[in-house]
Design an enzyme around this catalytic site. Sequence first.
Site, PDB file in Angstrom:
ATOM      1  N   HIS A 251      36.711  47.423  32.251  1.00 28.30           N
ATOM      2  CA  HIS A 251      37.864  47.526  33.579  1.00 28.30           C
ATOM      3  C   HIS A 251      37.941  48.963  34.218  1.00 28.30           C
ATOM      4  O   HIS A 251      38.012  49.817  32.463  1.00 28.30           O
ATOM      5  CB  HIS A 251      39.153  47.237  33.068  1.00 28.30           C
ATOM      6  CG  HIS A 251      40.933  46.791  34.199  1.00 28.30           C
ATOM      7  ND1 HIS A 251      41.347  47.526  34.806  1.00 28.30           N
ATOM      8  CD2 HIS A 251      40.543  45.634  34.917  1.00 28.30           C
ATOM      9  CE1 HIS A 251      41.425  47.442  35.376  1.00 28.30           C
ATOM     10  NE2 HIS A 251      41.123  45.929  35.375  1.00 28.30           N
ATOM     11  N   GLU A 306      39.444  38.092  34.620  1.00 25.16           N
ATOM     12  CA  GLU A 306      37.855  37.548  35.289  1.00 25.16           C
ATOM     13  C   GLU A 306      37.640  36.523  33.897  1.00 25.16           C
ATOM     14  O   GLU A 306      37.059  35.296  33.999  1.00 25.16           O
ATOM     15  CB  GLU A 306      37.158  38.117  35.944  1.00 25.16           C
ATOM     16  CG  GLU A 306      37.751  38.894  37.248  1.00 25.16           C
ATOM     17  CD  GLU A 306      38.767  38.150  37.725  1.00 25.16           C
ATOM     18  OE1 GLU A 306      38.578  36.367  37.496  1.00 25.16           O
ATOM     19  OE2 GLU A 306      39.868  38.457  38.312  1.00 25.16           O
TER      20      GLU A 306
HETATM   21  N1  ACO Z   1      28.531  45.278  31.242  1.00 24.46           N
HETATM   22  C1  ACO Z   1      27.912  46.652  30.779  1.00 24.46           C
HETATM   23  N2  ACO Z   1      28.402  47.773  30.659  1.00 24.46           N
HETATM   24  C2  ACO Z   1      29.409  48.025  31.323  1.00 24.46           C
HETATM   25  C3  ACO Z   1      30.930  46.721  31.853  1.00 24.46           C
HETATM   26  C4  ACO Z   1      29.619  45.387  31.519  1.00 24.46           C
HETATM   27  N3  ACO Z   1      30.760  44.447  32.174  1.00 24.46           N
HETATM   28  N4  ACO Z   1      31.402  47.284  32.516  1.00 24.46           N
HETATM   29  C5  ACO Z   1      31.120  49.050  32.173  1.00 24.46           C
HETATM   30  N5  ACO Z   1      29.958  48.721  31.444  1.00 24.46           N
HETATM   31  C6  ACO Z   1      29.119  50.724  31.051  1.00 24.46           C
HETATM   32  C7  ACO Z   1      28.714  50.943  32.593  1.00 24.46           C
HETATM   33  O1  ACO Z   1      27.586  50.540  32.735  1.00 24.46           O
HETATM   34  C8  ACO Z   1      28.956  52.066  32.224  1.00 24.46           C
HETATM   35  O2  ACO Z   1      27.835  52.815  31.703  1.00 24.46           O
HETATM   36  P1  ACO Z   1      27.132  54.820  31.499  1.00 24.46           P
HETATM   37  O3  ACO Z   1      28.515  54.728  30.440  1.00 24.46           O
HETATM   38  O4  ACO Z   1      26.439  54.877  30.065  1.00 24.46           O
HETATM   39  O5  ACO Z   1      26.830  54.224  32.702  1.00 24.46           O
HETATM   40  C9  ACO Z   1      30.400  52.254  31.336  1.00 24.46           C
HETATM   41  O6  ACO Z   1      30.262  51.400  31.369  1.00 24.46           O
HETATM   42  C10 ACO Z   1      31.445  53.205  32.339  1.00 24.46           C
HETATM   43  O7  ACO Z   1      31.470  51.481  33.403  1.00 24.46           O
HETATM   44  P2  ACO Z   1      31.278  52.266  35.282  1.00 24.46           P
HETATM   45  O8  ACO Z   1      31.289  50.608  36.134  1.00 24.46           O
HETATM   46  O9  ACO Z   1      31.928  53.515  34.827  1.00 24.46           O
HETATM   47  O10 ACO Z   1      33.549  51.540  35.165  1.00 24.46           O
HETATM   48  P3  ACO Z   1      33.796  51.545  35.833  1.00 24.46           P
HETATM   49  O11 ACO Z   1      35.129  51.992  35.572  1.00 24.46           O
HETATM   50  O12 ACO Z   1      33.585  52.210  37.555  1.00 24.46           O
HETATM   51  O13 ACO Z   1      34.057  49.961  36.705  1.00 24.46           O
HETATM   52  C11 ACO Z   1      34.261  47.452  36.585  1.00 24.46           C
HETATM   53  C12 ACO Z   1      34.518  48.573  36.266  1.00 24.46           C
HETATM   54  C13 ACO Z   1      33.861  47.136  38.018  1.00 24.46           C
HETATM   55  C14 ACO Z   1      35.678  46.118  36.595  1.00 24.46           C
HETATM   56  C15 ACO Z   1      33.257  47.554  35.789  1.00 24.46           C
HETATM   57  O14 ACO Z   1      33.418  47.763  34.393  1.00 24.46           O
HETATM   58  C16 ACO Z   1      32.340  46.381  36.054  1.00 24.46           C
HETATM   59  O15 ACO Z   1      31.316  46.368  37.021  1.00 24.46           O
HETATM   60  N6  ACO Z   1      32.406  44.580  34.968  1.00 24.46           N
HETATM   61  C17 ACO Z   1      31.706  43.764  35.462  1.00 24.46           C
HETATM   62  C18 ACO Z   1      32.461  43.124  36.708  1.00 24.46           C
HETATM   63  C19 ACO Z   1      33.844  43.003  36.418  1.00 24.46           C
HETATM   64  O16 ACO Z   1      34.231  41.669  35.191  1.00 24.46           O
HETATM   65  N7  ACO Z   1      35.237  42.886  37.340  1.00 24.46           N
HETATM   66  C20 ACO Z   1      36.151  42.290  37.001  1.00 24.46           C
HETATM   67  C21 ACO Z   1      37.082  42.933  37.590  1.00 24.46           C
HETATM   68  S1  ACO Z   1      38.677  42.670  36.627  1.00 24.46           S
HETATM   69  C22 ACO Z   1      39.156  42.995  37.990  1.00 24.46           C
HETATM   70  O17 ACO Z   1      39.213  43.219  39.397  1.00 24.46           O
HETATM   71  C23 ACO Z   1      40.211  41.954  38.905  1.00 24.46           C
END
Ligand code: ACO
Length: 364
Positions: A251, A306
């Site tokens: 998140h 989610e």
């Molecule tokens: N699985 C694996 N790795 C992850 C995940 C995940 N679900 N989420 C974040 N990471 C990793 C990224 O790859 C990144 O790694 P890095 O530092 O090596 O590049 C690091 O953690 C930071 O992730 P970001 O994508 O930069 O975090 P951000 O804050 O931009 O994204 C988000 C948040 C979009 C929710 C992300 O965690 C994600 O895509 N999750 C999966 C989709 C999801 O469940 N969305 C629902 C969110 S809740 C809502 O919207 C109601």
Amino acid sequence: MIKGLKGIVATETSISHIDGDQGRLVYRGYDISDLTNKCSFEEVAYLLWYGKLPTERDLKNLKEELRKNRTLDSFLVEILNSLPANMDMMSVLRTAISAMGTVNYTWKPTISQAIKLTAIIPTIIAYRKRTLDGERFVSPHDDLDHVANYLYMLNGKVPQKPHVTSLESYMILTLEHGMNASTFSARVTASTESDLVSAITSAIGTMKGPLHGGAPSGVIELLNEISIAGDAEKVIRHKLNQNEKLMGFGHRVYKTHDPRSIALKETLLNLVGQDKWLDLAIEVEKSAIKLLEEYKPGRSLYTNVEFYAAAIMQSIELDASLFTPTFTSSRIVGWTSHVIEQSEDNTIYRPQSTYVGKFMSSSV
Ligand code: ACO
């Protein structure tokens, strides 16, 4: 330049507060754990729109307003009937809501407009779903409140109490969540002094993406894949080796457990107890958190709302195509509250960009 505006404060709000380090979510001063399972959808919607909990009379009036506005106008029925069968439900909602943009929705937005849009969304979803399934449309039930009536219109029978309670908990927990992508979209659109319908149309388009509202379907795919493979660790490792994101984890704001995820898990444990999907979800959560710490150390990745939402929807037998639309039917309350707040002290959103292209010589 900060990619994705991470950590940037875009506005002040008195609608909700998220403490991402402590895992706390507050609506208008009330902790969500004090609202869920104690208040109805209508009571919490009233709180978000009006800034205070309703009196008995206020609540009666709001329920009445919602009931009065549940019926599809004939022009909406015509539009819905003319849409291609292969159009997904979020696109249907975006189109149908957009079509409501008449002179009745001019600037400034009002709570009465917000109630109308909130009331009609479940009916649009149910009409489309049943029509596509070749079933007769079920008109709204005058004796049922908002959430129970949604399930009634979808399934054609008065829903069981535990199903209503589960869905109502989910909907209360997802009514509002600060400056998430879809709410930001709605506020940006409203900041041009465009109307409420346009702001909500923008928000629905933003909600549709798999990184935001589209995640629950991805969670079901993940759980299905693990259920078939019979080995959570193997499937998760494979995904992480491919640099894939695990749906339902991570998140932007919470760097600890998402309080909504904890509340939904509790609701599920209380209501359904032993359940194939819930057991699988708990196993996957455990395995994924361990592996995420191994592959992404220090990123603090836990389940988001989610993840257990998908298990709730599965346990109440809601079709996967309805997950994000159902999320939309709750978040509309947060969107409309924000648009109204934006209109009260408006400045147009207009950030800047850094040009990284070339500069050509003047001879073209
Ligand atoms: N699985 C694996 N790795 C992850 C995940 C995940 N679900 N989420 C974040 N990471 C990793 C990224 O790859 C990144 O790694 P890095 O530092 O090596 O590049 C690091 O953690 C930071 O992730 P970001 O994508 O930069 O975090 P951000 O804050 O931009 O994204 C988000 C948040 C979009 C929710 C992300 O965690 C994600 O895509 N999750 C999966 C989709 C999801 O469940 N969305 C629902 C969110 S809740 C809502 O919207 C109601």
